[in-house]
Design a protein around this motif. Structure first.
Motif, PDB file in Angstrom:
ATOM      1  N   GLU A 106      -1.197  18.361  20.478  1.00 34.90           N
ATOM      2  CA  GLU A 106      -2.923  18.290  21.260  1.00 34.90           C
ATOM      3  C   GLU A 106      -3.327  16.762  21.712  1.00 34.90           C
ATOM      4  OE1 GLU A 106      -5.880  19.474  17.972  1.00 34.90           O
ATOM      5  OE2 GLU A 106      -4.996  21.066  17.852  1.00 34.90           O
ATOM      6  N   GLY A 107      -2.692  17.056  23.259  1.00 33.14           N
ATOM      7  CA  GLY A 107      -2.933  15.800  23.992  1.00 33.14           C
ATOM      8  C   GLY A 107      -2.285  15.082  23.988  1.00 33.14           C
ATOM      9  N   ASP A 108      -2.468  13.490  23.239  1.00 35.46           N
ATOM     10  CA  ASP A 108      -1.697  13.032  23.135  1.00 35.46           C
ATOM     11  C   ASP A 108      -1.492  12.271  21.774  1.00 35.46           C
ATOM     12  OD1 ASP A 108      -1.788  12.217  25.876  1.00 35.46           O
ATOM     13  OD2 ASP A 108      -3.372  10.259  26.078  1.00 35.46           O
ATOM     14  N   THR A 109      -1.735  13.521  20.601  1.00 38.11           N
ATOM     15  CA  THR A 109      -1.728  13.379  19.313  1.00 38.11           C
ATOM     16  C   THR A 109      -0.737  14.119  19.068  1.00 38.11           C
ATOM     17  OG1 THR A 109      -3.915  12.952  19.018  1.00 38.11           O
ATOM     18  CG2 THR A 109      -2.886  13.389  17.189  1.00 38.11           C
ATOM     19  N   VAL A 110       0.248  13.607  17.952  1.00 41.61           N
ATOM     20  CA  VAL A 110       1.096  15.156  17.434  1.00 41.61           C
ATOM     21  C   VAL A 110       1.328  14.844  15.611  1.00 41.61           C
ATOM     22  CG1 VAL A 110       3.457  15.439  17.299  1.00 41.61           C
ATOM     23  CG2 VAL A 110       2.933  14.191  19.343  1.00 41.61           C
ATOM     24  N   VAL A 111       1.359  16.234  15.326  1.00 37.26           N
ATOM     25  CA  VAL A 111       1.364  16.067  14.032  1.00 37.26           C
ATOM     26  C   VAL A 111       2.237  16.394  13.205  1.00 37.26           C
ATOM     27  CG1 VAL A 111      -0.260  17.511  12.376  1.00 37.26           C
ATOM     28  CG2 VAL A 111      -1.572  16.525  14.306  1.00 37.26           C
ATOM     29  N   GLN A 112       3.308  16.200  12.304  1.00 36.79           N
ATOM     30  CA  GLN A 112       4.074  16.262  11.930  1.00 36.79           C
ATOM     31  C   GLN A 112       4.429  16.314  10.969  1.00 36.79           C
ATOM     32  OE1 GLN A 112       7.371  16.889  13.997  1.00 36.79           O
ATOM     33  NE2 GLN A 112       7.484  18.361  12.040  1.00 36.79           N
ATOM     34  N   GLU A 113       4.743  17.539  10.292  1.00 32.62           N
ATOM     35  CA  GLU A 113       4.976  18.060   8.881  1.00 32.62           C
ATOM     36  C   GLU A 113       6.323  17.223   8.125  1.00 32.62           C
ATOM     37  OE1 GLU A 113       3.664  22.104   6.627  1.00 32.62           O
ATOM     38  OE2 GLU A 113       6.083  22.366   8.225  1.00 32.62           O
ATOM     39  N   VAL A 114       6.459  17.156   7.148  1.00 33.23           N
ATOM     40  CA  VAL A 114       7.413  16.292   6.777  1.00 33.23           C
ATOM     41  C   VAL A 114       8.189  17.004   4.962  1.00 33.23           C
ATOM     42  CG1 VAL A 114       9.265  14.209   6.368  1.00 33.23           C
ATOM     43  CG2 VAL A 114       7.353  14.299   8.129  1.00 33.23           C
ATOM     44  N   LEU A 115       8.933  17.648   4.701  1.00 34.00           N
ATOM     45  CA  LEU A 115       8.471  18.336   3.674  1.00 34.00           C
ATOM     46  C   LEU A 115       9.091  17.327   2.901  1.00 34.00           C
ATOM     47  CD1 LEU A 115       9.624  21.677   4.678  1.00 34.00           C
ATOM     48  CD2 LEU A 115       7.160  20.649   3.751  1.00 34.00           C
ATOM     49  N   ILE A 116       8.867  16.436   1.405  1.00 33.43           N
ATOM     50  CA  ILE A 116       9.090  15.834   0.606  1.00 33.43           C
ATOM     51  C   ILE A 116      10.250  16.151  -0.655  1.00 33.43           C
ATOM     52  CG2 ILE A 116       9.397  13.134   0.077  1.00 33.43           C
ATOM     53  CD1 ILE A 116       7.865  12.892   3.012  1.00 33.43           C
ATOM     54  N   SER A 117      11.086  15.846  -1.466  1.00 36.07           N
ATOM     55  CA  SER A 117      11.119  15.796  -2.254  1.00 36.07           C
ATOM     56  C   SER A 117      10.836  14.521  -3.046  1.00 36.07           C
ATOM     57  CB  SER A 117      12.562  15.916  -2.835  1.00 36.07           C
ATOM     58  OG  SER A 117      13.026  16.003  -4.190  1.00 36.07           O
ATOM     59  N   GLY A 118       9.987  14.053  -4.066  1.00 39.64           N
ATOM     60  CA  GLY A 118       9.626  12.434  -4.160  1.00 39.64           C
ATOM     61  C   GLY A 118      10.310  12.085  -5.163  1.00 39.64           C
ATOM     62  N   PRO A 119      10.639  10.410  -5.819  1.00 40.48           N
ATOM     63  CA  PRO A 119      11.161   9.892  -6.354  1.00 40.48           C
ATOM     64  C   PRO A 119      11.044  10.973  -7.757  1.00 40.48           C
ATOM     65  CG  PRO A 119       9.487   8.779  -6.084  1.00 40.48           C
ATOM     66  CD  PRO A 119       8.916   9.911  -4.908  1.00 40.48           C
ATOM     67  N   ASP A 120      10.114  11.799  -8.434  1.00 40.42           N
ATOM     68  CA  ASP A 120       9.646  12.167  -9.378  1.00 40.42           C
ATOM     69  C   ASP A 120      10.284  13.469  -9.781  1.00 40.42           C
ATOM     70  OD1 ASP A 120       7.881  13.536  -7.530  1.00 40.42           O
ATOM     71  OD2 ASP A 120       5.727  12.963  -9.094  1.00 40.42           O
ATOM     72  N   GLY A 121      10.731  13.995  -8.599  1.00 44.34           N
ATOM     73  CA  GLY A 121      11.766  15.655  -8.792  1.00 44.34           C
ATOM     74  C   GLY A 121      10.615  16.357  -8.018  1.00 44.34           C
ATOM     75  N   LYS A 122       8.974  16.035  -7.576  1.00 44.46           N
ATOM     76  CA  LYS A 122       7.739  17.297  -7.294  1.00 44.46           C
ATOM     77  C   LYS A 122       8.101  17.339  -5.598  1.00 44.46           C
ATOM     78  CE  LYS A 122       4.710  15.991 -10.883  1.00 44.46           C
ATOM     79  NZ  LYS A 122       3.908  15.180 -11.507  1.00 44.46           N
ATOM     80  N   ASP A 123       7.413  18.330  -5.280  1.00 44.34           N
ATOM     81  CA  ASP A 123       8.199  18.568  -3.458  1.00 44.34           C
ATOM     82  C   ASP A 123       6.387  18.260  -3.195  1.00 44.34           C
ATOM     83  OD1 ASP A 123       9.970  19.373  -4.105  1.00 44.34           O
ATOM     84  OD2 ASP A 123       9.754  21.754  -4.134  1.00 44.34           O
ATOM     85  N   MET A 178       0.476  -0.968   0.242  1.00 45.27           N
ATOM     86  CA  MET A 178      -0.073  -0.281   0.352  1.00 45.27           C
ATOM     87  C   MET A 178       0.815   0.927   0.066  1.00 45.27           C
ATOM     88  SD  MET A 178      -1.117   2.243   2.271  1.00 45.27           S
ATOM     89  CE  MET A 178      -0.354   2.119   3.834  1.00 45.27           C
ATOM     90  N   VAL A 179       2.203   1.718   0.641  1.00 47.84           N
ATOM     91  CA  VAL A 179       2.652   2.486   0.866  1.00 47.84           C
ATOM     92  C   VAL A 179       3.409   2.371  -0.396  1.00 47.84           C
ATOM     93  CG1 VAL A 179       4.312   3.755   2.294  1.00 47.84           C
ATOM     94  CG2 VAL A 179       3.080   2.923   3.568  1.00 47.84           C
ATOM     95  N   LYS A 180       3.994   1.287  -0.965  1.00 45.57           N
ATOM     96  CA  LYS A 180       4.719   1.378  -2.116  1.00 45.57           C
ATOM     97  C   LYS A 180       4.385   1.714  -3.622  1.00 45.57           C
ATOM     98  CE  LYS A 180       7.318  -2.691  -2.769  1.00 45.57           C
ATOM     99  NZ  LYS A 180       8.159  -4.112  -3.436  1.00 45.57           N
ATOM    100  N   ARG A 181       2.520   1.608  -3.436  1.00 50.12           N
ATOM    101  CA  ARG A 181       2.033   1.929  -4.381  1.00 50.12           C
ATOM    102  C   ARG A 181       1.196   3.676  -4.307  1.00 50.12           C
ATOM    103  NH1 ARG A 181      -0.854  -2.303  -3.610  1.00 50.12           N
ATOM    104  NH2 ARG A 181      -2.096  -1.833  -3.048  1.00 50.12           N
ATOM    105  N   GLY A 182       0.547   4.109  -2.971  1.00 50.13           N
ATOM    106  CA  GLY A 182      -0.173   5.572  -3.018  1.00 50.13           C
ATOM    107  C   GLY A 182       0.452   5.932  -1.913  1.00 50.13           C
ATOM    108  N   TYR A 183       2.587   5.652  -1.742  1.00 49.25           N
ATOM    109  CA  TYR A 183       2.420   7.018  -0.583  1.00 49.25           C
ATOM    110  C   TYR A 183       4.200   7.408  -1.390  1.00 49.25           C
ATOM    111  CZ  TYR A 183      -0.839   7.550   2.550  1.00 49.25           C
ATOM    112  OH  TYR A 183      -2.451   6.932   3.189  1.00 49.25           O
ATOM    113  N   ALA A 184       4.388   6.800  -2.956  1.00 44.22           N
ATOM    114  CA  ALA A 184       5.389   6.939  -3.692  1.00 44.22           C
ATOM    115  C   ALA A 184       6.578   8.562  -2.595  1.00 44.22           C
ATOM    116  CB  ALA A 184       5.655   6.727  -5.004  1.00 44.22           C
ATOM    117  N   PRO A 185       6.231   9.489  -2.223  1.00 49.31           N
ATOM    118  CA  PRO A 185       7.255   9.842  -1.872  1.00 49.31           C
ATOM    119  C   PRO A 185       7.444   9.796  -0.614  1.00 49.31           C
ATOM    120  CG  PRO A 185       5.642  11.163  -2.946  1.00 49.31           C
ATOM    121  CD  PRO A 185       5.190   9.910  -3.137  1.00 49.31           C
TER     122      PRO A 185
END
Length: 139
Positions: A91-108, A69-76
């Motif tokens: 927020e409480g017991d939840t962490v939201v973390q932003e990750v800036l990624i350059s994908g294998p296709d060169g797109k951000d 599933m990750v290979k197909r839907g989350y290539a970056p």
């Protein structure tokens, strides 16, 4: 009486203690995300799967199904060119973390990881939202 120097030290500790506590789950979340991405890069399905929350494991009950599933839907995320941690929010017991990624296709991309604290005190990845923009919207 407490010496003035000791009062100043206590005041500094009390001022920065909440920030240290807030940074701890963020540091933990970033370490987990980094480790999972390294597992993807090494094609280590078992390790990558170990960071998934029980809810994710309920949807993908086998490490092979999860990995595919990750290979197909989350290539970056599966094969990032480069990545860097952006903003985070606790927020409480939840962490939201932003990750800036350059994908294998060169797109951000921006990946918004949601990690949830488990009953044993550990954090697990409970979902990732991929946005084809960097940085993403306010979190």
């Amino acid at each position: 009486m407490i010496p003035l120097k000791a009062c100043a030290c206590i005041a500094v500790l009390l001022t920065f203690a909440p920030m240290a506590r807030a940074a701890e789950p963020v540091d933990t979340a970033q370490s987990i995300i980094q480790s999972q991405i390294e597992a993807f890069l090494s094609d280590d399905a078992e390790t990558a799967y170990s960071f998934a929350s029980p809810q994710i494991k309920g949807k993908f009950p086998d490490k092979s199904i999860f990995f595919d599933m990750v290979k197909r839907g989350y290539a970056p995320v599966y094969r990032p060119g480069n990545f860097a941690f952006g903003r985070s929010k606790v927020e409480g017991d939840t962490v939201v973390q932003e990750v800036l990624i350059s994908g294998p296709d060169g797109k951000d991309w921006t990946a918004l990881y949601v990690l949830v604290k488990q009953p044993d005190g550990s954090y697990k990845i409970n979902g990732v939202q991929m946005l084809q923009q960097a940085p993403g919207p306010e979190i």
